[in-house]
Design a protein around this motif. Structure first.
Motif, PDB file in Angstrom:
ATOM      1  N   VAL A 211       0.950  -1.295  -0.134  1.00 53.30           N
ATOM      2  CA  VAL A 211       0.119  -0.031  -0.060  1.00 53.30           C
ATOM      3  C   VAL A 211       0.940   1.378   0.019  1.00 53.30           C
ATOM      4  N   ARG A 212       2.044   1.372   0.876  1.00 53.27           N
ATOM      5  CA  ARG A 212       2.815   2.508   1.064  1.00 53.27           C
ATOM      6  C   ARG A 212       3.511   2.703  -0.358  1.00 53.27           C
ATOM      7  N   SER A 213       3.907   1.407  -1.149  1.00 46.73           N
ATOM      8  CA  SER A 213       4.546   1.576  -2.371  1.00 46.73           C
ATOM      9  C   SER A 213       3.673   2.078  -3.592  1.00 46.73           C
ATOM     10  N   PHE A 214       2.262   1.598  -3.347  1.00 43.40           N
ATOM     11  CA  PHE A 214       1.276   2.337  -4.442  1.00 43.40           C
ATOM     12  C   PHE A 214       1.288   3.784  -4.110  1.00 43.40           C
ATOM     13  N   GLU A 215       1.214   4.113  -3.031  1.00 43.55           N
ATOM     14  CA  GLU A 215       1.021   5.617  -2.750  1.00 43.55           C
ATOM     15  C   GLU A 215       2.515   6.363  -3.159  1.00 43.55           C
ATOM     16  N   ARG A 216       3.525   5.958  -2.790  1.00 39.88           N
ATOM     17  CA  ARG A 216       4.918   6.287  -3.020  1.00 39.88           C
ATOM     18  C   ARG A 216       4.847   6.335  -4.690  1.00 39.88           C
TER      19      ARG A 216
ATOM     20  N   ALA B  84       1.409  -9.790  -6.920  1.00 42.06           N
ATOM     21  CA  ALA B  84       1.426  -8.742  -7.954  1.00 42.06           C
ATOM     22  C   ALA B  84       0.418  -9.032  -9.036  1.00 42.06           C
ATOM     23  N   THR B  85       0.170 -10.182  -9.316  1.00 43.64           N
ATOM     24  CA  THR B  85      -0.764 -10.540 -10.221  1.00 43.64           C
ATOM     25  C   THR B  85      -2.239  -9.969  -9.922  1.00 43.64           C
ATOM     26  N   ILE B  86      -2.401 -10.445  -8.482  1.00 42.49           N
ATOM     27  CA  ILE B  86      -3.779 -10.199  -8.064  1.00 42.49           C
ATOM     28  C   ILE B  86      -3.956  -8.796  -8.204  1.00 42.49           C
ATOM     29  N   LEU B  87      -2.990  -7.960  -7.758  1.00 39.73           N
ATOM     30  CA  LEU B  87      -3.395  -6.570  -7.622  1.00 39.73           C
ATOM     31  C   LEU B  87      -3.084  -5.801  -8.882  1.00 39.73           C
ATOM     32  N   MET B  88      -2.288  -6.319  -9.649  1.00 36.88           N
ATOM     33  CA  MET B  88      -1.839  -5.504 -10.890  1.00 36.88           C
ATOM     34  C   MET B  88      -2.436  -5.839 -12.222  1.00 36.88           C
ATOM     35  N   VAL B 203      -2.505 -14.730   1.598  1.00 37.46           N
ATOM     36  CA  VAL B 203      -3.928 -14.524   2.243  1.00 37.46           C
ATOM     37  C   VAL B 203      -3.816 -13.389   3.179  1.00 37.46           C
ATOM     38  N   GLY B 204      -2.881 -13.480   3.864  1.00 39.60           N
ATOM     39  CA  GLY B 204      -2.505 -12.320   4.920  1.00 39.60           C
ATOM     40  C   GLY B 204      -2.682 -11.081   4.396  1.00 39.60           C
ATOM     41  N   ALA B 205      -1.933 -10.674   3.271  1.00 38.73           N
ATOM     42  CA  ALA B 205      -1.737  -9.416   2.669  1.00 38.73           C
ATOM     43  C   ALA B 205      -3.200  -8.951   1.794  1.00 38.73           C
ATOM     44  N   LEU B 206      -3.762 -10.018   1.520  1.00 33.79           N
ATOM     45  CA  LEU B 206      -5.092  -9.799   0.857  1.00 33.79           C
ATOM     46  C   LEU B 206      -6.255  -9.355   2.002  1.00 33.79           C
ATOM     47  N   ALA B 207      -6.002  -9.981   3.128  1.00 39.31           N
ATOM     48  CA  ALA B 207      -7.003  -9.829   4.374  1.00 39.31           C
ATOM     49  C   ALA B 207      -6.680  -8.219   4.609  1.00 39.31           C
ATOM     50  N   PRO B 214      -9.762  -1.601  -0.014  1.00 41.06           N
ATOM     51  CA  PRO B 214     -10.562  -2.556  -0.845  1.00 41.06           C
ATOM     52  C   PRO B 214     -10.417  -2.085  -2.376  1.00 41.06           C
ATOM     53  N   ASP B 215     -10.336  -0.834  -2.712  1.00 38.54           N
ATOM     54  CA  ASP B 215     -10.278  -0.549  -3.942  1.00 38.54           C
ATOM     55  C   ASP B 215      -9.046  -1.188  -5.056  1.00 38.54           C
ATOM     56  N   LEU B 216      -8.022  -1.613  -4.064  1.00 41.85           N
ATOM     57  CA  LEU B 216      -6.906  -2.253  -4.938  1.00 41.85           C
ATOM     58  C   LEU B 216      -7.360  -3.764  -5.385  1.00 41.85           C
ATOM     59  N   LEU B 217      -8.231  -4.265  -4.631  1.00 45.09           N
ATOM     60  CA  LEU B 217      -8.434  -5.632  -5.026  1.00 45.09           C
ATOM     61  C   LEU B 217      -9.553  -5.785  -6.282  1.00 45.09           C
TER      62      LEU B 217
END
Lengths: 267, 326
Positions: A211-216, B84-88, B203-207, B214-217
């Motif tokens: 999250v910090r990297s996105f913002e950065r 990276a795949t899930i987010l981007m 999963v921890g990071a996604l949680a 939530p917008d990133l997901l």
């Protein structure tokens, strides 16, 4: 604590440091290609490659020990090749039984594993020489000169600028976790929660790092745009290669070809 | 401590382990796919691409330092391809992983240079395609319910690690540097465990992201996955499903290699035919050649050492002269 010690580049003024980065990159990759092209068991060529890389390491004036120590990095991967001493068919060297299993070590198998280890060892040394005598901006310029897409090189460049910042941030996260995780050394007390819980905590750290990297990334883009960034990275091209650069390049490649011929023709 | 910040070399193939044929083929495949990815991401992000991809690649690199103790001194690590795949989305993830693996190989010798094409292919392309395919499928199954994010995240991260490891083992077997009947089950088995760590951290990071951003997901949500990615995923999955048991059921996985060796032998005998006199009658014997190579090698190293000593003395001579003047 800062993570700059991670950068393997050592400033210096040795002939290897001063060699044009394009020539150095091509010669380093060609060296590794030569090692890979040699057949298994081409020991005369292996010895010549080792002598060559040791000479180059001497010429860097950084001390051979530095390179030899770092070169052990690839060693754990040897586990993948080790079973070959049993599976390659050939002249049996030794046989032993373990329960119901009989293992036969073959001469050819040992030779192949030793060859793989040797090739990998000299190749990784060349990669270390390249990384420790060429600064990252020089490597980027070389990549650009070798027609690697400009966009990719620009991303590499930006990544390099922030890799240490974000590695520091990751270390801060780890330090914070260590600071709030008290643990008793004496045995019966189990600390640290369940495996899933530990993984979740680590996941949270990874999430917040992202999250910090996105913002950065947004802030960096805004700052770049404010300074007139239009999607194009403009850099001064490297000066044209001089005759002696071409001579070094040609001589290096001819040496590699000779070493390869020794291995391919004799063995 | 020095090695701690670097990712475990479990799957980064060093140089010397791949045959030139396998290494070069995978370089070519990788270059084509990365070029397509660059093109696609350019269209999406425009001039934001360089800062965004650069920082996220640095973040994934740094994220690989995050670990948690598992048992007996081992630790779980994040590899990051799945996250990276899930987010981007897949194309951006391919670029991010290319940069991460590129820096690891070029600067930190975590994976070879000639083998870099293969490493990018295994972890950056196969890993990403598998993640994308599995994650999208599970989320479609969940029909927008949040459990799809977590189950999809776990399964895709886990499977991406396992399948990348299987592909790595197959490449080693094809190169004749690891017996297929041992490497494939061993690499698969180890990475079934390593992948669990990857799945749990993902999963921890996604949680975390689900509650915080939530917008990133939902970034990848707006655009439906391109058919090409689905087809590529299917092809990869099928190829591995077919190849793995086949490779493992070889009575001796090296029959394959024997064939290759035969092929290599033919390739090597070619120079004899072109220049039949080139076999250097005196040096046609291996022991003699080895001794000669040893002598040449020692001379070479001595020459370099002597050259340096000489150059240093020349450097110091003027200094010494000026000292005596003072």
């Amino acid at each position: 604590m800062h993570i700059h010690f991670l950068d393997p580049y050592h400033a210096g003024r040795s002939p290897i440091h001063q060699l044009d980065p394009r020539v150095k990159l091509v010669l380093a990759v060609a060296f590794i290609l030569t090692a890979s092209l040699l057949p298994f068991g081409a020991w005369p060529s292996y010895i010549l490659l080792l002598a060559l890389i040791l000479s180059i390491e001497l010429l860097t004036e950084m001390g051979i020990a530095y390179f030899l120590k770092r070169a052990f990095l690839a060693l754990p991967f040897m586990l993948a090749a080790l079973p070959l001493i049993f599976t390659v068919q050939g002249t049996p060297l030794a046989t032993f039984t373990l329960g119901a299993w009989t293992f036969t070590i073959s001469v050819e198998g040992v030779e192949r594993v030793a060859s793989i280890a040797f090739k990998s060892w000299v190749s990784v040394q060349m990669a270390i020489v390249l990384a420790s005598t060429t600064s990252f901006p020089q490597l980027l310029a070389a990549m650009r000169a070798l027609r690697i897409p400009k966009l990719l090189v620009a991303i590499f460049g930006l990544m390099w600028r922030y890799i240490f910042v974000l590695a520091d941030e990751a270390l801060r996260l780890l330090r914070a976790r260590a600071a709030r995780s008290g643990a008793r050394r004496d045995a019966p007390y189990k600390t640290g929660g369940t495996l899933a819980w530990r993984a979740r905590v680590t996941g949270g750290m990874a999430g917040s790092l992202l999250v910090r990297s996105f913002e950065r990334g947004d802030r960096i883009y805004a700052a770049m745009a404010a300074r007139g960034y239009d999607g194009e990275t403009r850099t001064l091209p490297l000066p044209a290669l001089q005759t002696w650069h071409w001579l070094v390049l040609g001589a290096g490649l001819i040496i590699y070809i000779l070493i390869w011929l020794v291995g391919a023709l004799i063995v | 401590m020095l090695s701690a910040p670097l990712a475990p070399p479990a799957m980064h193939i060093p140089d010397g382990f791949l045959s030139v044929f396998v290494a070069v083929t995978l370089w070519i495949v990788t270059i084509v796919i990365v070029a397509i990815a660059l093109h696609r991401v350019s269209a999406d992000l425009g001039e934001r691409q360089v800062p965004m991809m650069g920082v996220l690649a640095a973040a994934i690199f740094a994220g690989q330092m995050l670990n948690f103790p598992v048992a007996g001194g081992t630790s779980g690590h994040l590899l990051g391809a799945a996250l990276a795949t899930i987010l981007m989305g897949p194309w951006a993830a391919i670029i991010i992983m290319t940069c991460v693996l590129g820096i690891q190989g070029l600067i930190f010798q975590d994976g070879g240079l000639l083998a870099m094409g293969a490493n990018i292919f295994n972890m950056g392309i196969v890993g990403v395609i598998v993640t994308h395919f599995v994650y999208r499928s599970v989320r479609a199954l969940a029909g927008g319910k949040p459990w799809g994010i977590f189950v999809g995240g776990f399964l895709s991260a886990w499977l991406s690690v396992i399948i990348a490891a299987l592909v790595t083992a197959l490449e080693l077997a094809l190169s004749g540097t690891s017996p297929a009947n041992i490497a494939v089950p061993a690499m698969g088995g180890i990475h079934i465990l390593i992948g669990l760590g990857e799945g749990l951290i993902t999963v921890g990071a996604l949680a975390f992201l689900y509650f915080v951003r939530p917008d990133l997901l939902n970034v990848g949500e707006a655009k439906p996955a391109g058919a090409s990615v689905w087809i590529a995923g299917l092809v990869v999955a099928l190829a591995i499903a077919l190849a793995s048991p086949l490779a493992s059921s070889f009575p001796d996985g090296l029959e394959w290699v024997a064939e290759q060796q035969g092929f290599l032998h033919i390739a090597q005998s070619a120079p004899y035919q072109i220049i039949p006199d080139y076999a250097l009658p005196g040096i046609a014997n291996k022991e003699l050649a080895t001794i000669l190579a040893g002598i040449v090698g020692v001379l070479l190293v001595f020459g370099a050492a002597f050259g340096i000593a000489y150059a240093r003395r020349k450097d110091r001579a003027p200094q010494a002269a000026s000292r005596t003047l003072n």
